[in-house]
Enzyme design. Structure first.
Site, PDB file in Angstrom:
ATOM      1  CG  ASP A   1      -7.834   2.166   0.475  1.00  6.53           C
ATOM      2  OD1 ASP A   1      -9.036   2.459   0.577  1.00  6.53           O
ATOM      3  OD2 ASP A   1      -7.147   1.784   1.438  1.00  6.53           O
TER       4      ASP A   1
ATOM      5  CE  LYS B   1      -7.520  -2.469   6.431  1.00 10.38           C
ATOM      6  NZ  LYS B   1      -7.687  -0.998   6.412  1.00 10.38           N
TER       7      LYS B   1
ATOM      8  CD  GLU C   1      -9.275  -1.239   0.665  1.00  9.42           C
ATOM      9  OE1 GLU C   1      -9.351  -1.666   1.831  1.00  9.42           O
ATOM     10  OE2 GLU C   1      -8.193  -1.151   0.043  1.00  9.42           O
TER      11      GLU C   1
ATOM     12  CB  SER D   1      -0.905  -0.010   1.239  1.00  7.15           C
ATOM     13  OG  SER D   1      -1.731   1.128   1.265  1.00  7.15           O
TER      14      SER D   1
ATOM     15  N   GLY E   1      -3.839  -4.093   5.762  1.00  2.52           N
ATOM     16  CA  GLY E   1      -2.895  -3.773   6.829  1.00  2.52           C
ATOM     17  C   GLY E   1      -3.273  -2.508   7.575  1.00  2.52           C
TER      18      GLY E   1
ATOM     19  CG  ASP F   1     -11.033  -1.346   4.882  1.00  2.00           C
ATOM     20  OD1 ASP F   1     -11.298  -1.883   5.971  1.00  2.00           O
ATOM     21  OD2 ASP F   1      -9.989  -0.700   4.707  1.00  2.00           O
TER      22      ASP F   1
ATOM     23  CE  LYS G   1      -4.390  -0.477   0.235  1.00  2.00           C
ATOM     24  NZ  LYS G   1      -5.219  -0.990   1.367  1.00  2.00           N
TER      25      LYS G   1
ATOM     26  CE  LYS H   1      -4.183   3.585   2.272  1.00  2.00           C
ATOM     27  NZ  LYS H   1      -5.376   2.955   2.885  1.00  2.00           N
TER      28      LYS H   1
END
Length: 368
Positions: A188, A262, A213, A135, A290, A238, A161, A163
């Site tokens: 994400d 998670k 996400e 990430s 994570g 998520d 991934k 952000k």
């Protein structure tokens, strides 16, 4: 079995580099560790609550309070046959899954040690090696982002991934796809958008992402279903998924095609397995997200990721991506093929470095 004693610890670790999401930038972590003495076996868990109530309403402070004043009194003196029973025993306390998960995973580790089994085998895992992704936080510019992705791909990671947030989304993601046309790429959003942003998010369909996400509100499963109808890109949920019931509702109304599990967000291994099993029965793939964990939490994530339906690379990366020095030995390492070989020692399979943990401890409380 009986939980004889728990020790709560807060340690502080500085990140090698700041990690920025739509919530803001994280420079250091207050990490909440739980030791559980179960019939003389010591298990370790990590509560993944953050410093601030942005990703979740839970924080290190609330979790400490809930464990000390509510969860421990429920479990003190209680006999149980397996750690899998704790989820129901703690059900009278509403919410606070991160507090529950930190305590429950420590008991799972202790049970595995008592039975001289690797935790992943006790959980029913089947994979001896798990695929890994990374990430990457929001960067100051596209050039820096491309350089970071190039570095992670060179290290072997199988999925990237990134952000995103309003103002940092379509252009950087398109730039990555142009530079790396064949990589497994996802975005994400951490709930940064509204349903009215659907036409803007629709532009990401052209980038062929594995998934986007949690684009919308953390408690808005319905609007995600409306958004998924307008996107070709699969939505992964998520923050919206806290237990099996949320997962079932999201799948049945078409709010997502993938679910991120998670451990902290769902309350530990028992709840995670139920979500995993439901998704498997519905042909919905899952993966492990994570939370900037130390090696203790990372080891728990590795064990969970061995379950059969964790078919997408998880956010379980090497210790050295985040920490100058971790609190376990050996540290978590990723192969050149972008995988982690699952440890075979009893429990979480990694040894907590007690001397280092002690030196980093800012506060400690023993409950017996």
């Amino acid at each position: 079995m009986r939980l004889r004693k728990i020790t709560l610890r807060e340690i502080h670790l500085d990140l090698i580099a700041p990690f920025e999401t739509s919530f803001g930038a994280t420079h250091h972590r207050r990490i909440f560790l739980i030791q559980a003495d179960v019939d003389g076996a010591c298990g370790w868990g990590e509560c993944t609550a953050g410093e601030d109530p942005f990703y979740s309403y839970e924080t290190v402070e609330t979790a400490w309070h809930i464990i000390r004043d509510f969860l421990w009194p429920v479990l003190k003196g209680q006999d149980f046959d397996s750690a899998s029973e704790l989820w129901e025993l703690l059900a009278r306390v509403r919410g606070h899954n991160m507090a529950k998960g930190g305590l429950e995973t420590a008991v799972w580790d202790a049970e595995a040690r008592l039975k001289n089994l690797p935790l992943w085998k006790l959980l029913g895992g089947t994979r001896e090696e798990i695929p890994c992704g990374v990430s990457i936080g929001i960067q100051p510019d596209i050039e820096t982002l491309v350089a970071k992705v190039e570095k992670e791909l060179a290290a072997g990671y199988q999925r990237i991934k990134v952000k995103i947030k309003p103002g940092w989304d379509v252009e950087p993601v398109k730039a990555l796809r142009e530079r790396f046309p064949r990589i497994r790429l996802m975005a994400d959003a951490n709930s940064a958008y509204r349903l009215a942003d659907a036409p803007h998010l629709k532009q990401l369909d052209a980038v062929y992402l594995i998934m986007i996400e949690q684009p919308l509100g953390d408690d808005d499963i319905y609007s995600h279903a409306q958004l998924q109808k307008q996107l070709d890109t699969p939505i992964c949920l998520d923050e919206s998924i806290h237990d099996e019931l949320h997962a079932r509702a999201a799948i049945e109304i078409g709010a997502c095609k993938i679910i991120n599990i998670k451990l902290g967000r769902v309350g530990g291994h028992t709840s995670a397995r139920r979500i995993h099993d439901l998704c498997q029965s519905k042909s919905v793939p899952v993966w492990c997200g994570g939370m900037l964990e130390s090696g203790i939490g990372r080891a728990q994530n590795i064990a969970m990721s061995t379950l059969a339906n964790f078919t997408l690379p998880s956010d379980v990366s090497a210790s050295r991506r985040y920490w100058h020095e971790d609190i376990i030995e050996p540290e978590v390492e990723v192969t050149r093929q972008g995988t982690i070989r699952v440890p075979t020692a009893p429990g979480i399979g990694y040894a907590p470095r007690l001397d280092r943990i002690e030196s980093l401890t800012r506060r400690r409380e023993v409950l017996d």
